[in-house]
Design a protein around this motif. Structure first.
Motif, PDB file in Angstrom:
ATOM      1  N   ARG A 154       0.770  -0.906  -0.464  1.00 25.05           N
ATOM      2  CA  ARG A 154       0.246  -0.246  -0.023  1.00 25.05           C
ATOM      3  C   ARG A 154       0.293   1.447  -0.320  1.00 25.05           C
ATOM      4  O   ARG A 154       0.805   2.267  -0.890  1.00 25.05           O
ATOM      5  CB  ARG A 154      -1.235  -0.033   1.314  1.00 25.05           C
ATOM      6  CG  ARG A 154      -2.128   0.715   1.582  1.00 25.05           C
ATOM      7  CD  ARG A 154      -2.823   1.013   2.525  1.00 25.05           C
ATOM      8  NE  ARG A 154      -3.625   2.735   2.512  1.00 25.05           N
ATOM      9  CZ  ARG A 154      -4.029   2.554   3.950  1.00 25.05           C
ATOM     10  NH1 ARG A 154      -4.255   1.631   4.686  1.00 25.05           N
ATOM     11  NH2 ARG A 154      -4.898   3.395   4.266  1.00 25.05           N
ATOM     12  N   ASN A 184      -4.851  -5.119  -8.213  1.00 24.55           N
ATOM     13  CA  ASN A 184      -5.085  -4.940  -7.002  1.00 24.55           C
ATOM     14  C   ASN A 184      -4.198  -6.324  -6.248  1.00 24.55           C
ATOM     15  O   ASN A 184      -4.831  -6.771  -5.280  1.00 24.55           O
ATOM     16  CB  ASN A 184      -6.439  -5.021  -6.418  1.00 24.55           C
ATOM     17  CG  ASN A 184      -6.057  -4.257  -4.588  1.00 24.55           C
ATOM     18  OD1 ASN A 184      -5.057  -3.729  -4.281  1.00 24.55           O
ATOM     19  ND2 ASN A 184      -7.071  -4.766  -3.826  1.00 24.55           N
ATOM     20  N   GLN A 212      -3.147  -6.763  -1.880  1.00 29.17           N
ATOM     21  CA  GLN A 212      -3.727  -5.633  -1.906  1.00 29.17           C
ATOM     22  C   GLN A 212      -3.143  -4.103  -1.890  1.00 29.17           C
ATOM     23  O   GLN A 212      -3.205  -3.353  -0.465  1.00 29.17           O
ATOM     24  CB  GLN A 212      -4.854  -5.797  -0.259  1.00 29.17           C
ATOM     25  CG  GLN A 212      -5.327  -7.449   0.230  1.00 29.17           C
ATOM     26  CD  GLN A 212      -6.281  -6.680  -0.941  1.00 29.17           C
ATOM     27  OE1 GLN A 212      -6.845  -5.885  -0.897  1.00 29.17           O
ATOM     28  NE2 GLN A 212      -7.056  -7.664  -2.103  1.00 29.17           N
ATOM     29  N   THR A 272      -5.149  -0.295  -1.412  1.00 30.62           N
ATOM     30  CA  THR A 272      -6.260  -0.142  -0.296  1.00 30.62           C
ATOM     31  C   THR A 272      -5.656   1.363  -0.347  1.00 30.62           C
ATOM     32  O   THR A 272      -5.231   1.800   0.747  1.00 30.62           O
ATOM     33  CB  THR A 272      -5.479  -1.126   0.736  1.00 30.62           C
ATOM     34  OG1 THR A 272      -5.923  -2.595   0.475  1.00 30.62           O
ATOM     35  CG2 THR A 272      -6.602  -0.803   1.884  1.00 30.62           C
ATOM     36  N   SER A 301     -10.788   4.293   3.944  1.00 29.24           N
ATOM     37  CA  SER A 301     -12.253   5.049   4.098  1.00 29.24           C
ATOM     38  C   SER A 301     -12.834   5.991   3.139  1.00 29.24           C
ATOM     39  O   SER A 301     -14.153   5.862   2.817  1.00 29.24           O
ATOM     40  CB  SER A 301     -12.684   4.155   4.970  1.00 29.24           C
ATOM     41  OG  SER A 301     -12.781   5.283   6.649  1.00 29.24           O
ATOM     42  N   ASN A 355     -12.160  -4.621  -6.071  1.00 25.73           N
ATOM     43  CA  ASN A 355     -12.159  -3.981  -4.708  1.00 25.73           C
ATOM     44  C   ASN A 355     -12.311  -3.337  -4.028  1.00 25.73           C
ATOM     45  O   ASN A 355     -11.342  -2.537  -2.986  1.00 25.73           O
ATOM     46  CB  ASN A 355     -11.865  -5.705  -3.403  1.00 25.73           C
ATOM     47  CG  ASN A 355     -13.521  -5.764  -2.137  1.00 25.73           C
ATOM     48  OD1 ASN A 355     -14.225  -5.147  -2.238  1.00 25.73           O
ATOM     49  ND2 ASN A 355     -12.335  -6.034  -0.837  1.00 25.73           N
ATOM     50  N   TYR A 356     -11.634  -1.750  -4.756  1.00 24.62           N
ATOM     51  CA  TYR A 356     -10.738  -0.742  -4.371  1.00 24.62           C
ATOM     52  C   TYR A 356     -12.155   0.318  -4.633  1.00 24.62           C
ATOM     53  O   TYR A 356     -11.860   1.360  -4.490  1.00 24.62           O
ATOM     54  CB  TYR A 356      -9.837  -0.421  -4.451  1.00 24.62           C
ATOM     55  CG  TYR A 356      -9.523  -0.185  -5.934  1.00 24.62           C
ATOM     56  CD1 TYR A 356      -9.616   0.025  -6.829  1.00 24.62           C
ATOM     57  CD2 TYR A 356      -8.638  -1.607  -6.546  1.00 24.62           C
ATOM     58  CE1 TYR A 356      -9.975   0.907  -8.286  1.00 24.62           C
ATOM     59  CE2 TYR A 356      -8.233  -2.393  -7.982  1.00 24.62           C
ATOM     60  CZ  TYR A 356      -8.682  -1.366  -8.778  1.00 24.62           C
ATOM     61  OH  TYR A 356      -7.973  -0.983  -9.810  1.00 24.62           O
TER      62      TYR A 356
END
Length: 378
Positions: free
Chosen positions: A163, A208, A211, A214, A217, A271-272
Motif C-alpha cells: 500500500r 490489486n 492488496q 487499499t 475509507s 475491490n477498491y
C-alpha cells in the motif's frame, strides 16, 4: 544459502577479493558497463538486466546494493545519455525490466523524497510531452517518447507491492500526469506500438495484487482511478471501431481489445471501488466502461475468437451488474450460445453465473436464462 557461499568463495578465489561488498561492487560495475557499452546487443542487455534484477530482488543483496555508489548513480541518472540502450527501439522491451529493477531499489528505502528525486528523469519526459501541442503530437519523437515512458512506468508499477509503495506512485501520477495517457491513446489509437505498452501499463496500474490498492475509507481515490480507466477505455474503444482491418488483425486490433478488457476486469475485481456511487450520483463512468467493453467484444466475429483461443477475448471478464438494453442482452445471449455450440471438446469451460441484467433506457427483456460467460482452461 550453501550454494551462495560456494559462489562467493569461488568468485573470491578468481578475483582475489574477500569482502562481499567489494565483490558485489565488481559485479555491479560490470552490469553498468554492459548497459552503457553494449546498447546494440539485445542479447547482452537482456542477460545483464536479468542478473541485475536477480541481485536487486534479494532482500539482503538489495540492501547491500544500495550502499554502492554505482547503484546510487543508476537510480538517480537512468537516462538515455548515460544508458544508450534506452533509445534503441529493439531494446524497448528491456526497459520494463530495467525500471522494474530500479523500482525494487527505490522502494527498499522508505523515503518519499528519494522516490520523487529518482523519478525526475521520467518527470522530464512527462513535462516534454505535456508541453507538446496537439499539432505536433503525431511525430516520431513523441511516439518513441510515449512508448518508452509507458514501458518505464509499467516497470515501476510492477515493483509496487504494498500500500505504501503504490501510494507513492499513485500520488505522483494522479492527477497531474494522467491526462497524457488519455491524450496518447486518443492521438495514437491506430498505432499498436504505442497503444499496447500504454494499455499494458494501465492493466498493471489497476491490478490489486497483494492488496496494494487499499485506500482509506474516506478516500475517493478508488473512484477517481476507475474514472480514469473509463475515460481511457472509451477513448480507445470508440476509435478502434472505425479503423480498417489490417493483415495481422490480432496485433492491430484484437490484442488491444484483449488488454482493454483485462483492464476492466482487474478494475471490477479489485475491490477498491464502491460502484453504487456512480449510479447514485448520476456518474456514467461505470456504464460507459461496460458499454464500450461490450461493443468491443461484439465487434469480433465468432470465428476470429475461436482462432485466438489463447486469450478467448469474450471470456476475459465477468460482470456482477450490467446496465444494458434488451436488444444488447439478446445479442449477447445469442453470441454466448453460439460460442458454446462450437467450442472444442478438448477445452473445459465453466459457467460464471454472476450476471444480472436490467434496463433503464428501454423495457426489460423477456424472461431468459442468465447470460453464460465462459472462461477457458487450455
Amino acid at each position: 544459502m550453501h550454494s551462495s557461499k560456494q559462489l562467493y568463495a569461488r568468485l573470491s578465489e578468481l578475483l582475489g577479493l574477500h569482502d562481499h561488498l567489494l565483490l558485489l561492487n565488481v559485479i555491479v560495475a560490470k552490469i553498468a558497463t554492459n548497459l552503457k557499452c553494449y546498447a546494440e546487443s539485445e542479447e547482452v542487455i537482456d542477460h545483464t538486466l536479468s542478473l541485475f534484477l536477480d541481485l536487486a530482488s534479494g532482500y539482503m543483496t538489495g540492501k547491500l546494493l544500495l550502499k554502492l555508489d554505482t547503484i546510487k548513480f543508476i537510480v538517480a541518472h537512468h537516462t538515455r545519455e548515460h544508458f544508450p540502450f534506452l533509445e534503441v527501439y529493439r531494446c524497448s522491451r528491456s526497459r520494463t525490466t530495467f525500471y522494474y529493477t530500479i523500482g525494487w531499489l527505490i522502494f527498499m528505502e522508505d523515503s518519499p523524497v528519494k522516490f520523487k528525486s529518482s523519478m525526475d528523469p521520467l518527470l522530464q519526459v512527462f513535462i516534454s510531452l505535456e508541453s507538446t501541442p496537439d499539432a505536433m503530437f503525431r511525430t516520431d519523437s513523441v511516439k518513441y517518447a510515449l512508448i518508452g515512458l509507458m514501458r518505464d512506468l509499467r516497470g515501476i508499477a510492477m515493483a509496487t507491492n504494498s500500500r505504501r509503495t503504490y501510494g507513492l506512485l499513485f500520488d505522483w501520477l494522479y492527477p497531474a500526469h494522467m491526462p497524457i495517457l488519455l491524450k496518447g491513446i486518443s492521438h495514437w489509437a491506430d498505432t499498436p506500438e504505442v497503444t499496447t505498452p500504454l494499455l499494458k501499463f494501465m492493466a498493471e496500474f489497476v491490478l490489486n495484487k497483494a492488496q496494494r490498492l487499499t485506500f482509506d475509507s474516506s478516500s475517493p481515490n478508488g473512484i477517481l482511478l476507475f474514472r480514469e480507466v473509463s475515460k481511457l477505455l472509451v477513448a480507445y474503444g470508440s476509435r478502434i471501431f472505425s479503423l480498417p482491418n489490417a493483415a495481422d488483425i490480432y496485433a492491430f486490433k484484437y490484442k488491444g481489445i484483449w488488454i482493454a478488457l483485462t483492464i476492466l476486469s482487474r478494475a471490477l475485481a479489485g475491490n477498491y471501488v464502491n460502484f453504487g456511487v456512480f449510479d447514485l450520483y448520476g456518474d456514467r463512468a461505470l456504464a460507459d466502461a461496460l458499454d464500450i467493453a461490450l461493443k468491443m467484444t461484439l465487434s469480433i466475429p465468432l470465428s476470429d475468437i475461436l482462432a485466438y483461443r489463447k486469450h478467448v477475448i469474450v471470456a476475459s471478464f465477468s460482470y456482477f451488474v450490467l446496465l444494458i438494453s434488451g436488444e444488447v442482452y439478446l445479442a449477447l445471449l445469442a453470441f454466448a450460445l453460439n460460442f458454446k455450440a462450437v467450442i472444442d471438446r478438448n477445452i473445459h469451460y465453466y459457467l460464471d453465473i454472476k450476471f444480472m441484467s436490467y434496463s433503464i433506457a428501454s423495457p426489460p427483456p423477456p424472461p431468459l436464462p442468465p447470460l453464460l460467460i465462459f472462461s477457458s482452461y487450455g
